[in-house]
Design a protein around this motif. Structure first.
Motif, PDB file in Angstrom:
ATOM      1  N   ASN A 172       0.803  -1.229   0.000  1.00 49.17           N
ATOM      2  CA  ASN A 172       0.000   0.000   0.000  1.00 49.17           C
ATOM      3  C   ASN A 172       0.835   1.278   0.000  1.00 49.17           C
ATOM      4  O   ASN A 172       0.340   2.347  -0.328  1.00 49.17           O
ATOM      5  N   SER A 173       2.114   1.175   0.367  1.00 44.61           N
ATOM      6  CA  SER A 173       3.027   2.314   0.241  1.00 44.61           C
ATOM      7  C   SER A 173       4.457   1.795   0.317  1.00 44.61           C
ATOM      8  O   SER A 173       4.709   0.710   0.839  1.00 44.61           O
ATOM      9  N   GLY A 174       5.377   2.565  -0.220  1.00 46.52           N
ATOM     10  CA  GLY A 174       6.774   2.144  -0.202  1.00 46.52           C
ATOM     11  C   GLY A 174       7.124   1.274  -1.388  1.00 46.52           C
ATOM     12  O   GLY A 174       6.361   1.137  -2.345  1.00 46.52           O
ATOM     13  N   SER A 175       8.287   0.650  -1.327  1.00 50.32           N
ATOM     14  CA  SER A 175       8.798  -0.115  -2.452  1.00 50.32           C
ATOM     15  C   SER A 175       8.016  -1.407  -2.652  1.00 50.32           C
ATOM     16  O   SER A 175       7.409  -1.938  -1.736  1.00 50.32           O
ATOM     17  N   ASP A 176       8.050  -1.904  -3.889  1.00 51.36           N
ATOM     18  CA  ASP A 176       7.472  -3.216  -4.171  1.00 51.36           C
ATOM     19  C   ASP A 176       8.279  -4.283  -3.441  1.00 51.36           C
ATOM     20  O   ASP A 176       9.494  -4.191  -3.330  1.00 51.36           O
ATOM     21  N   CYS A 177       7.604  -5.296  -2.964  1.00 57.02           N
ATOM     22  CA  CYS A 177       8.322  -6.425  -2.377  1.00 57.02           C
ATOM     23  C   CYS A 177       7.357  -7.575  -2.193  1.00 57.02           C
ATOM     24  O   CYS A 177       6.135  -7.385  -2.151  1.00 57.02           O
ATOM     25  N   SER A 178       7.909  -8.784  -2.062  1.00 57.54           N
ATOM     26  CA  SER A 178       7.026  -9.933  -1.903  1.00 57.54           C
ATOM     27  C   SER A 178       6.486 -10.048  -0.492  1.00 57.54           C
ATOM     28  O   SER A 178       5.795 -10.992  -0.157  1.00 57.54           O
ATOM     29  N   CYS A 179       6.816  -9.079   0.353  1.00 60.01           N
ATOM     30  CA  CYS A 179       6.239  -9.070   1.693  1.00 60.01           C
ATOM     31  C   CYS A 179       4.818  -8.508   1.671  1.00 60.01           C
ATOM     32  O   CYS A 179       4.132  -8.512   2.681  1.00 60.01           O
TER      33      CYS A 179
END
Length: 302
Positions: free
Chosen positions: A36-43
């Motif tokens: 929902n905000s910040g960098s893309d990640c698989s988390c």
């Protein structure tokens, strides 16, 4: 051949009778997705910064995976709706970057929904809208409290860098209708070596990266003990029967069904006197259900 067919039919019948609502786990393959905000990640959909720094996206065997960096407090967390009094299994694939490592283990925790912060109702949000902190379990103290654990297992480094599969974790939900899955890598803690005190959770991975992928959570259904107790309170007669099958029990019964050995439902009844005149000679399964249990009885139509 006949025994084989009967065995396969028995599996089909039992699989049909005991089919359960399966849990919804968002992004169980840890695909790199925007949160929902910040960098893309698989988390995304797997993040709770109150108890662990986010795992990062990585690639292994040409697939997206999640990575726990060395000497960091990385982990993944997600809340999942489950059925009470049911057995579940959890499977997972993992890699260690180094065969020799001070990472002591990967820890997999199943946390009780009843241990969520007071007044909290889980949202089970998809990755793009999942919250990042301040929800569910908001302290490591609560996470580490064994009173809040449904189940816990550890994965010891296998001494290789290959893809490995964890020993399947099996657990029963008891009265819980929500769980949180929390996974982290744990090694010797050294605050000076962490290198990012703003994200230091008071624990850390060891000296190697750890990657995980392909989490599978399966609902196996109600506990055998609950079903066995219900079944022990049910008697059917006569058996064999030619025209009428009687059900004797003081238990509340919601549904009464008869299946043949191909798993096909052949009779539905609302009476404890089941008319079976129309059935061909052979072996059948009687299935009885109440609000939280299933009983099955085998009978012969002659």
């Amino acid at each position: 051949m006949k025994k084989t067919l009967l065995f396969l039919s028995f599996i089909l019948v039992n699989g049909f009778m005991y089919s359960q609502t399966q849990p919804t786990v968002h992004n169980a393959t840890f695909t790199k997705i925007a949160k929902n905000s910040g960098s893309d990640c698989s988390c995304s959909g797997w993040i709770n910064k109150s108890v662990a720094d986010q795992g990062e996206s990585s690639t292994k065997d040409s697939n997206d995976v999640v990575k726990f960096d060395n000497v960091e407090s990385d982990g993944v967390y997600q809340e999942v709706a489950v059925e009470a009094n049911s057995n579940y299994t959890l499977d997972l694939e993992y890699w260690f970057s180094d065969a020799t490592t001070t990472t002591q283990h990967i820890e997999v925790l199943i946390l009780k929904g009843s241990g969520y912060v007071s007044g909290y109702t889980p949202a089970y949000a998809p990755p793009a809208t999942a919250e990042q902190d301040g929800f569910g379990y908001d302290s490591l103290t609560a996470v580490d409290d064994t009173n809040n654990h449904v189940a816990r297992t550890t994965i010891i480094p296998p001494g290789n860098t290959d893809k490995n599969s964890m020993t399947q974790l099996t657990f029963n939900t008891g009265s819980e209708t929500s769980i949180a899955i929390f996974i982290r890598a744990v090694g010797p803690y050294d605050a000076g070596a962490h290198g990012d005190s703003g994200k230091d959770k008071g624990w850390m991975n060891g000296d190697t990266e750890v990657r995980i992928d392909n989490l599978v959570l399966v609902n196996l259904g109600a506990t055998a003990s609950v079903n066995d107790i219900f079944a022990s309170k049910v008697t059917i007669y006569p058996n064999p029967a030619s025209s009428i099958l009687n059900i004797d029990t003081q238990e509340t019964i919601n549904t009464i069904e008869v299946f043949n050995l191909l798993g096909k439902k052949v009779i539905t009844s609302n009476s404890k006197t089941v008319h079976i005149n129309s059935l061909s000679k052979g072996i059948y399964m009687l299935k009885l259900t109440n609000s939280n249990s299933i009983a099955t009885k085998k009978f012969i139509k002659n």
